[in-house]
Design a protein around this motif. Structure first.
Motif, PDB file in Angstrom:
ATOM      1  N   PRO A   1       0.813  -1.236   0.000  1.00  0.00           N
ATOM      2  CA  PRO A   1       0.000   0.000   0.000  1.00  0.00           C
ATOM      3  C   PRO A   1       0.836   1.270   0.000  1.00  0.00           C
ATOM      4  N   PHE A   2       1.957   1.266   0.682  1.00  0.00           N
ATOM      5  CA  PHE A   2       2.805   2.456   0.678  1.00  0.00           C
ATOM      6  C   PHE A   2       3.353   2.727  -0.719  1.00  0.00           C
ATOM      7  N   LEU A   3       3.794   1.683  -1.411  1.00  0.00           N
ATOM      8  CA  LEU A   3       4.312   1.892  -2.768  1.00  0.00           C
ATOM      9  C   LEU A   3       3.219   2.370  -3.715  1.00  0.00           C
ATOM     10  N   ARG A   4       2.010   1.822  -3.572  1.00  0.00           N
ATOM     11  CA  ARG A   4       0.914   2.278  -4.433  1.00  0.00           C
ATOM     12  C   ARG A   4       0.577   3.744  -4.184  1.00  0.00           C
ATOM     13  N   ASP A   5       0.546   4.128  -2.909  1.00  0.00           N
ATOM     14  CA  ASP A   5       0.248   5.530  -2.599  1.00  0.00           C
ATOM     15  C   ASP A   5       1.348   6.452  -3.113  1.00  0.00           C
ATOM     16  N   ALA A   6       2.600   6.007  -3.013  1.00  0.00           N
ATOM     17  CA  ALA A   6       3.700   6.851  -3.492  1.00  0.00           C
ATOM     18  C   ALA A   6       3.630   7.039  -5.001  1.00  0.00           C
ATOM     19  N   LEU A   7       3.218   5.999  -5.722  1.00  0.00           N
ATOM     20  CA  LEU A   7       3.108   6.131  -7.175  1.00  0.00           C
ATOM     21  C   LEU A   7       1.861   6.885  -7.595  1.00  0.00           C
ATOM     22  N   ALA A   8       0.839   6.939  -6.731  1.00  0.00           N
ATOM     23  CA  ALA A   8      -0.399   7.628  -7.088  1.00  0.00           C
ATOM     24  C   ALA A   8      -0.307   9.134  -6.904  1.00  0.00           C
ATOM     25  N   VAL A   9       0.653   9.621  -6.166  1.00  0.00           N
ATOM     26  CA  VAL A   9       0.789  11.066  -5.954  1.00  0.00           C
ATOM     27  C   VAL A   9       1.221  11.706  -7.269  1.00  0.00           C
ATOM     28  N   PRO A  10       0.463  12.684  -7.793  1.00  0.00           N
ATOM     29  CA  PRO A  10       0.860  13.304  -9.066  1.00  0.00           C
ATOM     30  C   PRO A  10       2.139  14.100  -8.896  1.00  0.00           C
ATOM     31  N   PRO A  11       2.960  14.131  -9.923  1.00  0.00           N
ATOM     32  CA  PRO A  11       4.195  14.910  -9.829  1.00  0.00           C
ATOM     33  C   PRO A  11       3.881  16.394  -9.780  1.00  0.00           C
ATOM     34  N   PRO A  12       4.714  17.188  -9.195  1.00  0.00           N
ATOM     35  CA  PRO A  12       4.462  18.634  -9.132  1.00  0.00           C
ATOM     36  C   PRO A  12       4.451  19.255 -10.522  1.00  0.00           C
ATOM     37  N   ARG A  13       3.472  20.176 -10.732  1.00  0.00           N
ATOM     38  CA  ARG A  13       3.345  20.822 -12.041  1.00  0.00           C
ATOM     39  C   ARG A  13       4.453  21.845 -12.210  1.00  0.00           C
ATOM     40  N   GLU A  14       5.031  21.824 -13.374  1.00  0.00           N
ATOM     41  CA  GLU A  14       6.106  22.770 -13.661  1.00  0.00           C
ATOM     42  C   GLU A  14       5.515  24.142 -13.993  1.00  0.00           C
ATOM     43  N   GLN A  15       6.047  25.160 -13.360  1.00  0.00           N
ATOM     44  CA  GLN A  15       5.602  26.519 -13.648  1.00  0.00           C
ATOM     45  C   GLN A  15       6.123  26.951 -15.025  1.00  0.00           C
ATOM     46  N   PRO A  16       5.240  27.570 -15.837  1.00  0.00           N
ATOM     47  CA  PRO A  16       5.718  28.003 -17.156  1.00  0.00           C
ATOM     48  C   PRO A  16       6.776  29.090 -17.021  1.00  0.00           C
ATOM     49  N   ALA A  17       7.697  29.074 -17.903  1.00  0.00           N
ATOM     50  CA  ALA A  17       8.774  30.065 -17.874  1.00  0.00           C
ATOM     51  C   ALA A  17       8.215  31.440 -18.229  1.00  0.00           C
ATOM     52  N   PRO A  18       8.639  32.473 -17.530  1.00  0.00           N
ATOM     53  CA  PRO A  18       8.131  33.827 -17.840  1.00  0.00           C
ATOM     54  C   PRO A  18       8.579  34.251 -19.235  1.00  0.00           C
ATOM     55  N   PRO A  19       7.717  35.022 -19.939  1.00  0.00           N
ATOM     56  CA  PRO A  19       8.091  35.469 -21.293  1.00  0.00           C
ATOM     57  C   PRO A  19       9.291  36.406 -21.237  1.00  0.00           C
ATOM     58  N   PRO A  20      10.073  36.430 -22.259  1.00  0.00           N
ATOM     59  CA  PRO A  20      11.239  37.326 -22.270  1.00  0.00           C
ATOM     60  C   PRO A  20      10.803  38.790 -22.257  1.00  0.00           C
TER      61      PRO A  20
END
Length: 266
Positions: free
Chosen positions: A201-220
């Motif tokens: 169960p611990f491994l399943r829960d660890a794999l179910a956590v979504p990865p953190p969303r990457e913040q879009p890079a600010p425009p130049p």
């Protein structure tokens, strides 16, 4: 990385916990719910996370672990009691001396009797081949047969004594635990509960956590062009030669505050 040990998990059982964890990670691809091992999180990352959460994982199998530890302590106490009791059996000096003499006689009697029988039989046989045979040749042969019978009886007595001694020692012998005893069953139950209710169960829960969303890079940043006031026919007020700058005075106009002294007194 240092593993945080659960308060109820003994140090001697840490290796068993890591064995269960490594087996689960090794066979993760055989389980559909753990198919993403190595894709989202590597095996090393999951193992490090599980080691840091040892207290949480082992709590799921706390009942089986407590039973396993209790059975192990009971067996250790019983083995210690048997070992201490076997080492404190009193033996009297006279009985020990008598047992030693009997053992020596039991071992030496068959050997001496057999040796004498061989000698008498050989000498009697050699004398019987002479012509004429001496009168005591038959006596030597008879003595050889007699010693042979004594040696055979001594061998039978020695064998019986060894058998009795072996049975007596087996009654007080501390046998090693059988692989299928209560301790092995308790260990297997704990490992199974640890795997099914803790590690997986611990491994399943660890794999179910979504990865953190990457913040879009600010425009130049846009570079604003510098707007000048110069042109072919236009010059900024701050630019140009002093002679070309516009003036705001006229020859026929004098400010009231800047007239001649005579005009200011009138």
């Amino acid at each position: 990385m240092h593993m945080n040990v659960a308060p109820h998990l003994l140090t001697e059982d840490r290796a068993e916990f890591e064995r269960v964890l490594d087996e689960a990670l090794r066979n993760a691809h055989d389980r559909p719910d753990l198919a993403e091992v190595g894709t989202r999180l590597t095996t090393a990352q999951l193992r490090a996370m599980a080691l840091n959460a040892t207290a949480l994982i082992t709590t799921a199998a706390a009942v089986e672990y407590d039973h396993f530890v209790k059975v192990r302590e009971q067996l250790r106490s019983a083995s210690s009691a048997l070992a201490s009791g076997a080492g404190e059996v009193p033996v009297e000096d006279g009985a020990a001396a008598g047992a030693g003499i009997v053992a020596v006689v039991t071992v030496l009697a068959p050997v001496l009797a057999g040796t004498a029988a061989v000698i008498f039989l050989l000498v009697g046989a050699v004398l019987k081949m002479l012509a004429p045979a001496p009168a005591f040749a038959d006596t030597l042969l008879t003595a050889g047969l007699l010693f042979g019978a004594v040696g055979a009886a001594g061998l039978l007595c020695a064998a019986a004594g060894l058998l009795v001694t072996a049975r007596r020692n087996s009654a007080t012998e501390v046998h090693a635990p059988h692989p299928d005893d209560e301790l092995s069953r308790a260990r297997a139950a704990w490992c199974q509960a640890l795997l099914e209710r803790g590690v997986l169960p611990f491994l399943r829960d660890a794999l179910a956590v979504p990865p953190p969303r990457e913040q879009p890079a600010p425009p130049p940043a846009r570079r604003i062009p510098k707007v000048g006031y110069s042109g072919p026919d236009f010059t900024s007020p701050n630019e140009g030669a002093p002679a070309s700058r516009p003036t705001y005075s006229s020859p026929d106009f004098t400010s009231p505050d800047f007239g001649s002294p005579e005009q200011r007194t009138e």
